[in-house]
Design an enzyme around this catalytic site. Structure first.
Site, short mmCIF file in Angstrom:
data_model
loop_
_atom_site.label_atom_id
_atom_site.label_comp_id
_atom_site.label_asym_id
_atom_site.label_seq_id
_atom_site.Cartn_x
_atom_site.Cartn_y
_atom_site.Cartn_z
N MET A 186 -49.29 -57.30 -22.40
CA MET A 186 -48.89 -57.86 -23.48
C MET A 186 -47.44 -58.20 -23.63
SD MET A 186 -51.49 -60.99 -23.59
CE MET A 186 -51.44 -60.85 -22.30
N GLY A 187 -47.91 -56.80 -24.15
CA GLY A 187 -46.59 -56.75 -24.91
C GLY A 187 -45.12 -55.72 -23.74
N CYS A 227 -46.33 -72.32 -19.86
CA CYS A 227 -45.42 -73.84 -20.26
C CYS A 227 -46.17 -74.32 -21.42
CB CYS A 227 -45.41 -74.94 -18.71
SG CYS A 227 -44.08 -76.43 -19.00
N HIS A 261 -55.33 -52.68 -31.78
CA HIS A 261 -56.23 -53.62 -31.38
C HIS A 261 -57.34 -52.09 -31.36
CE1 HIS A 261 -55.22 -54.25 -27.37
NE2 HIS A 261 -57.07 -53.96 -27.68
N GLN A 273 -45.56 -54.30 -29.98
CA GLN A 273 -46.37 -55.28 -29.03
C GLN A 273 -47.80 -53.67 -28.51
OE1 GLN A 273 -48.09 -58.17 -26.57
NE2 GLN A 273 -45.84 -59.17 -28.01
N THR A 274 -47.84 -52.36 -29.36
CA THR A 274 -48.24 -51.73 -28.29
C THR A 274 -50.29 -51.88 -28.94
OG1 THR A 274 -48.57 -50.24 -30.70
CG2 THR A 274 -46.67 -50.14 -29.87
#
Length: 557
Positions: A177-178, A410, A267, A263-264
């Site tokens: 993600m990051g 998109c 969690h 964004q490590t």
């Protein structure tokens, strides 16, 4: 004893128009499951890990093989049930029912914590599905690029007059993600310094062109950022290091980024965050033999990083949590004002969710990039006045390298998604596309997630933790005829902090698919408009009326 979750085999999705299953409705989940474990897509494919710490596609390799074998023989009136990555049953349903129903990582609330989950995981009784890992619709880092881009663009509008040229963003984490952050920043016109502790992840992003350069030197990274911003260039650099060390060092030096986020994989305090002073090798080893020590050290390190983020915030620098629950971890470690800076959704993105706009995505089962080029053109044709979206598609074509099956993210919403789905299905039917398309989305969509420290943070009516909404979303998508539907717990922010649902639908060119697409791609985003209208957002209420939604207790109709 061999590890049932480790295998050196290489998995790649089949390409082309030849079926390996009995129909495209079962071929589609088969290909997307395999695509999730493509070495060009997944973070640690040999361990079944797709992204996000330990977000897996299947519980064990035996379970993966069983799922594949079952999908190959599944009939068009049968549904496969998958429980935390394990294929537990096949039942007779009907042709418009989902071919696969998935439930991952769900725990009774009192036991919904990492300690209990890890105990079950160790016994082979559970699997962490993250969001799109266990629901078989991960498309690589592209999956979050546009959402991150929209966030950075909106931050630029709010804080810098709509222009990020000559500005730079500080962040941490270059995982699945990051890894989207550097490219999203550059596309938004900014420079980016991304701190990553695992060099293999930075190398992955270099290889796929999501980051421009790499260094081990903070001084070199800062010098390059300084040169690029002065020249008005938008470029990115990965700094190999620990965010819990680098962020405070930048505060100490008086360095002032223009935007700060992170964004490590905070969690997951055992598998997702490198403790201060530890090597990656030491960290990996202790995850297995001393997870409690890892968690304790990681949480303490997160507190240090969040304190640095607070220091940036207090210095007047726009700072946001990007949904990894790092503020919560710091709060639990005694940092009382950890939530002083906001999450990215209430700060920048919620107005889009109020109109059902979110991370709509599709993948070409043919494996041919030309199919994506044709669908990009179709989006422009059907939405001629959305110049912002056209600009996004142009940048995506130029900058985004496909990982695995060609795909596109998109952001479109209620009123547009079903039109695009029907158009794509017609393109399959008339032979414009070489094989069917699958349409899905991230679980982080308008009406499909309850996550009080992320997507539903600071809801207007205080309903942040109400998780009826993703359950209703999953039920409605099942009733509407999605090809596969998933219901997960703990994605993005970890155990106990979220529930969320996903759906994927196959455009196989049939008239039956037309009917399913029209239902699913209208109803799915409509639940998001409904959820935000119920919370009292005027944008959502107006959009619900404009789209003719029937919401008895909300609109009185």
């Amino acid at each position: 004893m061999s590890n049932p979750r480790h295998n050196e085999r290489e998995v790649r999705s089949p390409r082309g128009d030849e079926l390996n299953a009995k129909s495209w409705l079962t071929e589609a989940p088969l290909r997307m499951l395999m695509n999730n474990l493509d070495p060009d897509v997944a973070e640690r494919p040999h361990e079944l890990v797709v992204y996000g710490g330990i977000g897996r596609a299947a519980r064990t390799w035996d379970d993966f093989d069983r799922i594949v074998a079952t999908l190959k023989t599944l009939n068009d009136d049968e549904t496969l049930l998958v429980q935390s990555g394990k294929p537990v049953g096949v039942f007779r349903t009907h042709k418009d029912a989902p071919r696969v129903l998935i439930a991952n990582s769900n725990l009774v609330p009192h036991w919904a914590n990492w300690d209990h989950f890890n105990e079950l995981d160790k016994k082979g009784l559970a699997m962490y599905g993250q969001m799109t890992a266990g629901s078989w619709i991960y498309i690589g880092a592209q999956g979050i690029v546009q959402g991150t881009y929209e966030t950075f663009v909106e931050a630029g509008r709010q804080h810098y007059g709509g222009n990020l040229k000559g500005r730079w963003i500080l962040t941490g984490g270059l995982g699945g993600m990051g890894g989207a952050q550097p490219l999203a920043a550059v596309m938004a016109g900014a420079c980016c310094l991304a701190v990553e502790c695992d060099e293999t992840r930075a190398d992955f992003r270099l290889r796929t062109r999501y980051v421009d350069e790499k260094t081990h030197s903070l001084d070199e990274a800062l010098a390059k950022i300084d040169a690029w911003t002065k020249a008005g260039e938008a470029k990115s650099i990965a700094l190999i290091g620990n965010a819990a060390e680098i962020f405070p060092e930048l505060v100490k030096r008086g360095v002032k980024p223009d935007i700060v986020t992170d964004q490590t994989s905070a969690h997951d305090p055992v598998h997702g965050y490198l403790p201060l002073g530890w090597t990656v090798a030491e960290w990996r080893a202790k995850q297995e033999n001393d997870p409690k020590a890892v968690e304790k050290a990681a949480r303490a390190s997160m507190k240090v990083q969040v304190q640095a983020m607070l220091d940036f915030w207090n210095a007047g620098i726009p700072t946001v949590d990007y949904g990894n629950n790092i503020r919560q971890m710091a709060l639990e470690e005694g940092l009382e004002n950890a939530f002083a800076f906001p999450g990215f959704v209430p700060a920048y993105i919620r107005p889009l969710f109020c109109r059902g706009i979110g991370p709509f995505r599709w993948a070409a089962l043919s494996g041919d990039p030309e199919d994506i080029a044709k669908t990009d053109a179709k989006v422009k044709e059907l939405l001629p006045d959305n110049k912002h979206l056209h600009n996004w598609l142009d940048m995506a074509k130029e900058r985004i390298a496909f990982q695995g099956l060609p795909a596109r993210i998109c952001w479109v919403g209620l009123g547009d998604r079903h039109r695009l789905g029907l158009a794509f299905n017609e393109m399959v039917r008339n032979g414009e596309l070489k094989a069917p398309i699958v349409i899905g989305r991230d679980h982080l969509d308008s009406g499909s997630v309850a996550s009080p420290n992320r997507k539903t943070e600071a809801m207007k009516d205080g309903s942040d933790a109400v998780s009826d909404w993703p359950l209703l979303n999953a039920l409605l998508n099942t009733a509407s005829g999605a090809t596969w539907v998933s219901l997960h717990h703990g994605g993005g922010v970890g155990m106990g902090f979220s529930q969320h649902a996903g759906m994927v639908i196959c455009c196989d060119g049939t008239e039956d698919a037309d009917r399913r697409l029209e239902r699913v791609l209208w109803n799915d985003p409509a639940t998001g408009v409904m959820r935000h209208a119920d919370a009292g957002y005027d944008i959502a209420l107006d959009w619900a009326r404009k789209q003719g939604l029937r919401l008895p207790a909300i609109l009185g109709n």
